[in-house]
Design a protein around this motif. Structure first.
Motif, mmCIF file in Angstrom:
data_model
loop_
_atom_site.group_PDB
_atom_site.id
_atom_site.type_symbol
_atom_site.label_atom_id
_atom_site.label_comp_id
_atom_site.label_asym_id
_atom_site.label_seq_id
_atom_site.Cartn_x
_atom_site.Cartn_y
_atom_site.Cartn_z
ATOM 1 N N ASN A 266 0.670 -1.134 0.095
ATOM 2 C CA ASN A 266 -0.112 -0.035 0.047
ATOM 3 C C ASN A 266 0.929 0.993 -0.142
ATOM 4 O O ASN A 266 1.714 1.481 0.989
ATOM 5 C CB ASN A 266 -0.945 0.037 1.227
ATOM 6 C CG ASN A 266 -1.800 1.209 1.292
ATOM 7 O OD1 ASN A 266 -2.183 1.771 0.046
ATOM 8 N ND2 ASN A 266 -2.123 1.655 2.423
ATOM 9 N N ARG A 268 -0.540 4.598 -0.314
ATOM 10 C CA ARG A 268 -1.313 5.664 -0.152
ATOM 11 C C ARG A 268 -1.074 6.436 1.040
ATOM 12 O O ARG A 268 -0.387 5.740 2.164
ATOM 13 C CB ARG A 268 -3.044 5.283 0.045
ATOM 14 C CG ARG A 268 -3.423 4.581 -1.375
ATOM 15 C CD ARG A 268 -4.984 4.305 -1.175
ATOM 16 N NE ARG A 268 -5.755 5.222 -0.699
ATOM 17 C CZ ARG A 268 -7.046 5.230 -0.524
ATOM 18 N NH1 ARG A 268 -7.271 3.790 -0.182
ATOM 19 N NH2 ARG A 268 -7.860 6.331 -0.257
ATOM 20 N N ASP A 269 -1.366 7.797 1.058
ATOM 21 C CA ASP A 269 -1.044 8.463 2.445
ATOM 22 C C ASP A 269 -1.965 8.263 3.317
ATOM 23 O O ASP A 269 -3.283 8.024 3.115
ATOM 24 C CB ASP A 269 -0.944 9.814 1.980
ATOM 25 C CG ASP A 269 0.320 10.432 1.327
ATOM 26 O OD1 ASP A 269 1.226 9.774 1.378
ATOM 27 O OD2 ASP A 269 0.215 11.475 0.651
ATOM 28 N N GLY A 270 -1.837 8.093 4.806
ATOM 29 C CA GLY A 270 -2.687 7.726 5.744
ATOM 30 C C GLY A 270 -1.886 7.236 6.924
ATOM 31 O O GLY A 270 -0.756 7.103 7.023
ATOM 32 N N TYR A 272 -2.030 4.066 9.916
ATOM 33 C CA TYR A 272 -2.450 2.730 10.277
ATOM 34 C C TYR A 272 -2.717 2.571 11.710
ATOM 35 O O TYR A 272 -1.824 3.023 12.729
ATOM 36 C CB TYR A 272 -1.327 1.751 10.140
ATOM 37 C CG TYR A 272 -1.005 1.651 8.605
ATOM 38 C CD1 TYR A 272 -1.831 0.756 7.769
ATOM 39 C CD2 TYR A 272 -0.175 2.626 8.104
ATOM 40 C CE1 TYR A 272 -1.373 0.660 6.351
ATOM 41 C CE2 TYR A 272 0.041 2.584 6.575
ATOM 42 C CZ TYR A 272 -0.349 1.644 5.732
ATOM 43 O OH TYR A 272 -0.144 1.811 4.448
ATOM 44 N N SER A 284 2.085 6.483 7.005
ATOM 45 C CA SER A 284 2.607 6.059 5.623
ATOM 46 C C SER A 284 3.954 7.022 5.453
ATOM 47 O O SER A 284 4.853 6.554 4.562
ATOM 48 C CB SER A 284 1.489 6.556 4.614
ATOM 49 O OG SER A 284 1.153 7.800 4.751
ATOM 50 N N PHE A 354 -6.157 0.600 7.717
ATOM 51 C CA PHE A 354 -5.652 1.999 7.270
ATOM 52 C C PHE A 354 -6.786 2.908 6.960
ATOM 53 O O PHE A 354 -7.890 2.808 6.667
ATOM 54 C CB PHE A 354 -5.225 1.318 5.911
ATOM 55 C CG PHE A 354 -4.526 2.595 4.998
ATOM 56 C CD1 PHE A 354 -3.324 3.407 5.461
ATOM 57 C CD2 PHE A 354 -5.352 3.100 3.995
ATOM 58 C CE1 PHE A 354 -2.993 4.382 4.750
ATOM 59 C CE2 PHE A 354 -4.751 4.117 3.463
ATOM 60 C CZ PHE A 354 -3.641 4.870 3.481
ATOM 61 N N ALA A 356 -7.244 6.428 5.242
ATOM 62 C CA ALA A 356 -6.540 7.203 4.121
ATOM 63 C C ALA A 356 -6.301 8.792 4.813
ATOM 64 O O ALA A 356 -7.205 9.104 5.302
ATOM 65 C CB ALA A 356 -7.416 7.262 2.898
ATOM 66 N N LYS A 357 -5.385 9.710 3.934
ATOM 67 C CA LYS A 357 -5.275 10.911 4.591
ATOM 68 C C LYS A 357 -6.643 11.691 4.482
ATOM 69 O O LYS A 357 -7.199 12.413 5.335
ATOM 70 C CB LYS A 357 -4.268 11.738 3.870
ATOM 71 C CG LYS A 357 -4.031 13.035 4.138
ATOM 72 C CD LYS A 357 -2.983 13.623 3.430
ATOM 73 C CE LYS A 357 -3.374 13.902 1.911
ATOM 74 N NZ LYS A 357 -2.442 14.530 1.254
ATOM 75 N N GLU A 358 -7.381 11.442 3.273
ATOM 76 C CA GLU A 358 -8.576 12.524 3.011
ATOM 77 C C GLU A 358 -9.654 12.013 4.084
ATOM 78 O O GLU A 358 -10.584 12.602 3.956
ATOM 79 C CB GLU A 358 -8.792 12.317 1.593
ATOM 80 C CG GLU A 358 -9.245 10.661 1.305
ATOM 81 C CD GLU A 358 -8.034 10.233 0.644
ATOM 82 O OE1 GLU A 358 -8.128 9.144 -0.187
ATOM 83 O OE2 GLU A 358 -6.804 10.390 1.047
ATOM 84 N N ASP A 359 -9.698 10.693 4.498
ATOM 85 C CA ASP A 359 -10.460 10.278 5.555
ATOM 86 C C ASP A 359 -10.287 10.464 7.052
ATOM 87 O O ASP A 359 -11.220 10.279 7.615
ATOM 88 C CB ASP A 359 -10.986 8.965 5.436
ATOM 89 C CG ASP A 359 -11.183 8.638 4.046
ATOM 90 O OD1 ASP A 359 -12.055 9.415 3.221
ATOM 91 O OD2 ASP A 359 -11.100 7.544 3.433
#
Length: 373
Positions: A266, A268-270, A272, A284, A354, A356-359
Motif C-alpha cells: 500500500n 497511499r498517504d494515511g 495505520y 505512511s 488503514f 486514508a489521509k482524506e478520511d
C-alpha cells in the motif's frame, strides 16, 4: 513486575484488625480504605502481589486486599529495597474478609489455586526469596486450618509434588506504595501483559482448569482511563468483530503470509491504527519497501503506543511488538531498517486498519493531518 521489553522484573495493608495480636504498619494510602474493623485477616505470599491481590479479591466474602511486604525486619521498606532480596520481606497481601461469608480455611483453599506451591525458589518469572510463598498465621486456629489445608492438598497428589509453602507466625506487614495497590485495575494492559508472559495463567489453567474460576462480586471498579479514548473491548466482542485471520494474528500471536496481505504494497498517504481499538500506530510517512512482503515502518507515530517484549519462539530471540491500549500482537522489531532510525517495524496487515489521509477528519483522526502538511 514492571516490564521493559521482555524482561520480567519481579515486583512481584494497613489496619490492625480487632481481636488479632498483629503488628501492622500503615501507609498514607490506608486512610482512603474502607472500614474493616469487624473483618478477619489473612496474610499470604505467593509471588507477584499484583496477581495475588487480583485473584483473591474476587472471592465472595473478601472485603479488600492490600499489597505489601511481610515477614522481614526492615522497617518501612521500599519496593526497591525488597526487590534486592536483602530485607527478609516477601511480596505479600493482606486479605480482609467477612467470616460470616467465607472462612479462613476457604480463603486458603482458594489461595493454592493461583500459584505453584511446589516451587521453593520464586514464583513463575519472578525469582528469589522475596517471591517465595508463605502463609503467615495470626492465631493458632489459623495455623491449624492452614496446615490442614496444606496436608489435604499434598494427599490429593494434585500438584505432582509436595507443597513447600511454609506456615509461619505473622510478625510484620508494611503496605506497598500506593501505585502498587489495585494494579490490575489501574494499569490493566501492563498487568495483563506481565501476567500472560510470566506463565502464571497457563499454569493455573493446566493445573486447575475451571476450578480456579471465581465469579466476581458485583460491579468491577473502572480502571483509570487510558491515554486517549482507545480501550480494549471485551474478549467476546473482539472475537465477534474480527476476521479469523485478524483474531489469530492479534490475539493468538499468529503471522500472515508475506506478499499476500492487505497493506504490504500500500502506497497511499494515511495512518495505520490497531484493528482492535483504533489506536493510531504508524504513518505512511514512515513506511518503506523492505522486500519482506509485510508492511514495514521505521518508527511508530508515538513510541508510547507500542509495547516491546522478548520473543524466544522459533529458536531465535526477537523483539515482539504489541499495541499498548489493545494488547494486540502486531509483529516484530528489527535493527536492519533505513535511516534515520535504523529500525524496521515488521507488522502484520491483519493487525491494522488503514485510514486514508482524506478520511482522517471524518474518521475522528483530524489531529493527524499535520503529519501530511
Amino acid at each position: 513486575m514492571t516490564m521493559k521489553k521482555t524482561t520480567l522484573l519481579g515486583l512481584g495493608a494497613l489496619l490492625l484488625v480487632i481481636g488479632l495480636s498483629s503488628i501492622v504498619f500503615t501507609s498514607p494510602g490506608e486512610k482512603a480504605m474502607t472500614d474493616t474493623q469487624h473483618a478477619e485477616i489473612a496474610t499470604l505470599a505467593s509471588g507477584c502481589f499484583w496477581c495475588t491481590e487480583s485473584d483473591l479479591e474476587k472471592v465472595p466474602g473478601v472485603l479488600k486486599v492490600v499489597s505489601g511486604y511481610a515477614g522481614g525486619e526492615e522497617k518501612n521498606p521500599t519496593y526497591e529495597q525488597v526487590s534486592s532480596g536483602m530485607t527478609g520481606h516477601r511480596e505479600a497481601v493482606q486479605v480482609y474478609f467477612d467470616p460470616t461469608q467465607v472462612s479462613y480455611r476457604e480463603i486458603i483453599d482458594h489461595y493454592w489455586k493461583y500459584f505453584d506451591p511446589t516451587d521453593d525458589s520464586g514464583s513463575f518469572g519472578d525469582r528469589g526469596f522475596h517471591y517465595t510463598s508463605t502463609i503467615f498465621y495470626h492465631s493458632d486456629e489459623q495455623r491449624e486450618a492452614a496446615e490442614a489445608s496444606k496436608k489435604a492438598l499434598d494427599e490429593s497428589e494434585r500438584l505432582g509434588g509436595l507443597v513447600v509453602t511454609p506456615v509461619l507466625p505473622f510478625t510484620t506487614f508494611y503496605a506497598a506504595e500506593d501505585y502498587h495497590q489495585n494494579y490490575s485495575r489501574t494499569c490493566p494492559i501492563r498487568y495483563k501483559t506481565y501476567r500472560k508472559f510470566s506463565g502464571r495463567d497457563s499454569y493455573v489453567k493446566e493445573t486447575w482448569g475451571d476450578e480456579a474460576k471465581i465469579k466476581s462480586k458485583g460491579a468491577t471498579p473502572q480502571p483509570c482511563p487510558l491515554p486517549g479514548t482507545y480501550v480494549r473491548p471485551e474478549d467476546g466482542t473482539i472475537k465477534d468483530s474480527l476476521t479469523p485471520l485478524q483474531y489469530k494474528v492479534t490475539q493468538e500471536n499468529g503471522t500472515e503470509r508475506p506478499f499476500d496481505n492487505e497493506f504490504w504494497d500500500n502506497k497511499r498517504d494515511g495512518i495505520y491504527v490497531d484493528v482492535v481499538t483504533g489506536e493510531p500506530l504508524f504513518s505512511s510517512k514512515d513506511k518503506f519497501e523492505s522486500g519482506t512482503g509485510w508492511p514495514s515502518f521505521t518508527r511508530p507515530i508515538q513510541k508510547e503506543s507500542i509495547i516491546e517484549n522478548k520473543d524466544s519462539t522459533l529458536g531465535m530471540v526477537r523483539t515482539e511488538v504489541r499495541s499498548k491500549a489493545g494488547d494486540s500482537h502486531l509483529g516484530h522489531l528489527f535493527d536492519d531498517g533505513p535511516q534515520p532510525t535504523g529500525q524496521r517495524y515488521c507488522i502484520n496487515s491483519a493487525s491494522l486498519r488503514f485510514i486514508a489521509k482524506e478520511d482522517l477528519k471524518d474518521e475522528g483522526y483530524g489531529e493527524f493531518m499535520k503529519l501530511f502538511e
